[in-house]
Design a protein around this motif. Sequence first.
Motif, PDB file in Angstrom:
ATOM      1  N   ILE A 190       0.855  -1.191   0.000  1.00 23.08           N
ATOM      2  CA  ILE A 190       0.000   0.000   0.000  1.00 23.08           C
ATOM      3  C   ILE A 190       0.888   1.238   0.000  1.00 23.08           C
ATOM      4  N   THR A 191       0.610   2.168  -0.891  1.00 18.74           N
ATOM      5  CA  THR A 191       1.333   3.432  -0.943  1.00 18.74           C
ATOM      6  C   THR A 191       0.451   4.544  -0.381  1.00 18.74           C
ATOM      7  N   PRO A 192       1.041   5.667   0.041  1.00 13.62           N
ATOM      8  CA  PRO A 192       0.253   6.731   0.674  1.00 13.62           C
ATOM      9  C   PRO A 192      -0.723   7.371  -0.306  1.00 13.62           C
ATOM     10  N   PRO A 193      -1.834   7.896   0.192  1.00 15.66           N
ATOM     11  CA  PRO A 193      -2.751   8.634  -0.678  1.00 15.66           C
ATOM     12  C   PRO A 193      -2.099   9.908  -1.192  1.00 15.66           C
ATOM     13  N   ASP A 194      -2.542  10.379  -2.343  1.00 21.94           N
ATOM     14  CA  ASP A 194      -1.939  11.566  -2.951  1.00 21.94           C
ATOM     15  C   ASP A 194      -2.578  12.854  -2.435  1.00 21.94           C
ATOM     16  N   GLU A 195      -3.813  12.775  -1.985  1.00 23.15           N
ATOM     17  CA  GLU A 195      -4.540  13.977  -1.553  1.00 23.15           C
ATOM     18  C   GLU A 195      -3.965  14.502  -0.237  1.00 23.15           C
ATOM     19  N   ALA A 196      -3.793  15.814  -0.160  1.00 31.93           N
ATOM     20  CA  ALA A 196      -3.293  16.483   1.049  1.00 31.93           C
ATOM     21  C   ALA A 196      -1.994  15.855   1.527  1.00 31.93           C
ATOM     22  N   ASN A 197      -1.058  15.681   0.611  1.00 31.43           N
ATOM     23  CA  ASN A 197       0.189  14.995   0.919  1.00 31.43           C
ATOM     24  C   ASN A 197       1.329  15.666   0.144  1.00 31.43           C
ATOM     25  N   VAL A 198       2.388  16.074   0.857  1.00 28.80           N
ATOM     26  CA  VAL A 198       3.553  16.637   0.179  1.00 28.80           C
ATOM     27  C   VAL A 198       4.640  15.583  -0.033  1.00 28.80           C
ATOM     28  N   HIS A 199       4.368  14.354   0.398  1.00 30.94           N
ATOM     29  CA  HIS A 199       5.248  13.214   0.130  1.00 30.94           C
ATOM     30  C   HIS A 199       6.693  13.475   0.557  1.00 30.94           C
ATOM     31  N   SER A 200       6.880  13.916   1.775  1.00 34.37           N
ATOM     32  CA  SER A 200       8.247  14.057   2.273  1.00 34.37           C
ATOM     33  C   SER A 200       8.877  12.684   2.522  1.00 34.37           C
ATOM     34  N   VAL A 201       8.034  11.698   2.809  1.00 37.77           N
ATOM     35  CA  VAL A 201       8.471  10.314   2.981  1.00 37.77           C
ATOM     36  C   VAL A 201       7.488   9.439   2.212  1.00 37.77           C
ATOM     37  N   SER A 202       8.002   8.372   1.598  1.00 33.14           N
ATOM     38  CA  SER A 202       7.131   7.467   0.837  1.00 33.14           C
ATOM     39  C   SER A 202       7.161   6.082   1.464  1.00 33.14           C
ATOM     40  N   PRO A 203       6.296   5.818   2.451  1.00 31.52           N
ATOM     41  CA  PRO A 203       6.287   4.504   3.097  1.00 31.52           C
ATOM     42  C   PRO A 203       5.540   3.470   2.266  1.00 31.52           C
ATOM     43  N   LEU A 204       6.069   2.257   2.233  1.00 36.94           N
ATOM     44  CA  LEU A 204       5.412   1.133   1.571  1.00 36.94           C
ATOM     45  C   LEU A 204       4.961   0.169   2.665  1.00 36.94           C
ATOM     46  N   LEU A 205       3.669  -0.091   2.731  1.00 42.87           N
ATOM     47  CA  LEU A 205       3.098  -0.924   3.780  1.00 42.87           C
ATOM     48  C   LEU A 205       2.615  -2.244   3.196  1.00 42.87           C
ATOM     49  N   PHE A 206       3.077  -3.346   3.779  1.00 38.59           N
ATOM     50  CA  PHE A 206       2.658  -4.679   3.354  1.00 38.59           C
ATOM     51  C   PHE A 206       1.585  -5.200   4.302  1.00 38.59           C
ATOM     52  N   GLU A 207       0.625  -5.956   3.758  1.00 39.98           N
ATOM     53  CA  GLU A 207      -0.464  -6.508   4.553  1.00 39.98           C
ATOM     54  C   GLU A 207      -0.527  -8.023   4.403  1.00 39.98           C
ATOM     55  N   GLY A 208      -1.316  -8.653   5.277  1.00 43.21           N
ATOM     56  CA  GLY A 208      -1.503 -10.087   5.194  1.00 43.21           C
ATOM     57  C   GLY A 208      -0.699 -10.848   6.239  1.00 43.21           C
ATOM     58  N   GLU A 209      -0.904 -12.161   6.284  1.00 42.13           N
ATOM     59  CA  GLU A 209      -0.297 -12.987   7.309  1.00 42.13           C
ATOM     60  C   GLU A 209       1.227 -12.972   7.250  1.00 42.13           C
ATOM     61  N   ASP A 210       1.774 -12.916   6.055  1.00 42.86           N
ATOM     62  CA  ASP A 210       3.225 -12.998   5.880  1.00 42.86           C
ATOM     63  C   ASP A 210       3.837 -11.630   5.564  1.00 42.86           C
ATOM     64  N   ALA A 211       3.187 -10.570   6.026  1.00 43.83           N
ATOM     65  CA  ALA A 211       3.574  -9.222   5.617  1.00 43.83           C
ATOM     66  C   ALA A 211       4.968  -8.837   6.089  1.00 43.83           C
ATOM     67  N   ILE A 212       5.344  -9.214   7.302  1.00 42.90           N
ATOM     68  CA  ILE A 212       6.653  -8.821   7.829  1.00 42.90           C
ATOM     69  C   ILE A 212       7.765  -9.426   6.986  1.00 42.90           C
ATOM     70  N   ARG A 213       7.658 -10.719   6.690  1.00 46.73           N
ATOM     71  CA  ARG A 213       8.691 -11.372   5.899  1.00 46.73           C
ATOM     72  C   ARG A 213       8.768 -10.796   4.491  1.00 46.73           C
ATOM     73  N   ARG A 214       7.597 -10.520   3.874  1.00 49.99           N
ATOM     74  CA  ARG A 214       7.609  -9.978   2.522  1.00 49.99           C
ATOM     75  C   ARG A 214       8.168  -8.565   2.496  1.00 49.99           C
ATOM     76  N   SER A 215       7.860  -7.781   3.518  1.00 50.02           N
ATOM     77  CA  SER A 215       8.428  -6.434   3.615  1.00 50.02           C
ATOM     78  C   SER A 215       9.945  -6.492   3.723  1.00 50.02           C
ATOM     79  N   GLU A 216      10.456  -7.362   4.591  1.00 48.89           N
ATOM     80  CA  GLU A 216      11.898  -7.487   4.766  1.00 48.89           C
ATOM     81  C   GLU A 216      12.568  -8.020   3.502  1.00 48.89           C
ATOM     82  N   THR A 217      11.922  -8.972   2.833  1.00 51.89           N
ATOM     83  CA  THR A 217      12.494  -9.539   1.608  1.00 51.89           C
ATOM     84  C   THR A 217      12.599  -8.492   0.514  1.00 51.89           C
TER      85      THR A 217
END
Length: 422
Positions: free
Chosen positions: A321-348
């Motif tokens: 999941i990427t941040p919404p574009d509305e009301a956002n100056v995008h100083s940081v672009s966090p990528l968020l993973f979801e689901g049961e295996d999200a931590i491992r997939r994020s690290e990979t």
Amino acid sequence: MDDMMRALRRLSGRYVPYLQPYWDESDFSAVGTWLKSGALEDVRDKLTRDLKSRFPQSVDIVLTDTGKTALCVVLKMLGIEAGDEVIVPSYCCASIIASVLRAGCTPVFADCDEHFNISEQSTVAALSSRTKAILVPHLFGLRAASLEAIVALWRQRGIAVIEDVAQAYGVQLAGGALAGSLGDAAIFSAGLGKPIMGPGGGWAILNRPCGARPDLGAEPIAESRARVANFLSRFTGPHWRRGGAEIAYALPARFSARLRRQPGFDRRSWAETECRMRGISVIDAWLAARQIERIDENIGLRRENARRWKAILTAANIPCITPPDEANVHSVSPLLFEGEDAIRRSETFRQALERGGVATEPCYTPLHLRIEGKDLKRTNMDMCESVWRRVFAVPIRPNLSPDDWERIETVVAKSASILAAA
């Protein structure tokens, strides 16, 4: 992710840096001249006037050496006294703890919402009879969705609301005014990774009548020069210089973190060291003023980069999941993973980007899980505890080059197969 290994990769030169100052040639020239001779126009009064024109509702503006000092200044000027409690988000930078402690107050943590910003419900849960202020950051450059509700709920009860706009200069509130205009006060930073990025600097904006300013010292010129020279070594110039400077920075930073984990760590002594209560230097004010002049252009470039990242990730079928574009100056672009295996997939995925030469940055470890924030939790932290290990940030600075984008696109495409096989 091992910080030393990342620093060594920078030495290779085949790397997309996460941070680089987005200055033009005249900025670099002026900084070089100042380092040699000290000659530079003192624009601190002009910076104050420019900020007043952008925040016409303000009744006072105080220029500080950091955002940390700005928050301490605000607490003191709003009359928040020793022993009073200040509700702050647990999902945030540890410097806010230092600022609150430096002011003699007690920080109390609250949970975040689905976009990482403090939630209205969490402030209710963290409230006590000693609560006198609430800090509401616009984290990662995204407008805090709960700001208006928090202001409406607590201002009438005499609890001050302070906006933290360190990562969100230029973002607009629901009514069109700039973030920093609605709270009783606001704090800003011009440090690393901010929309206005330089070796240091910050300011506090007070939006209602308040007490006298606290005394702020001046940074010795020798310290200013050493600080600016170190900044240039880490983030500009040949790749071998940047890599070497990162290694030199990583070693004492790692040692300092270990010291804080030792028995007998004194939070208030640490806060005294972290928040030095100084005014802004001539060089930091000059650089901040220059970047404010170009802020709209830089925000536009960040938004373009955010859309490009989203398109690249979508094309590669990276499930985040990427941040919404509305009301956002995008100083940081966090990528968020979801689901049961999200931590491992994020690290990979993060490791695959790093190995391919694309810098990443961890986001925050919740403050109640850090030594600096031990025993300051009063309520459940379900949201921030669930997200912090599933998210990291990718480069989104305005000066990403065509070569940078070529490497990003290539590495993301290759990482997709690694992620699918993991």
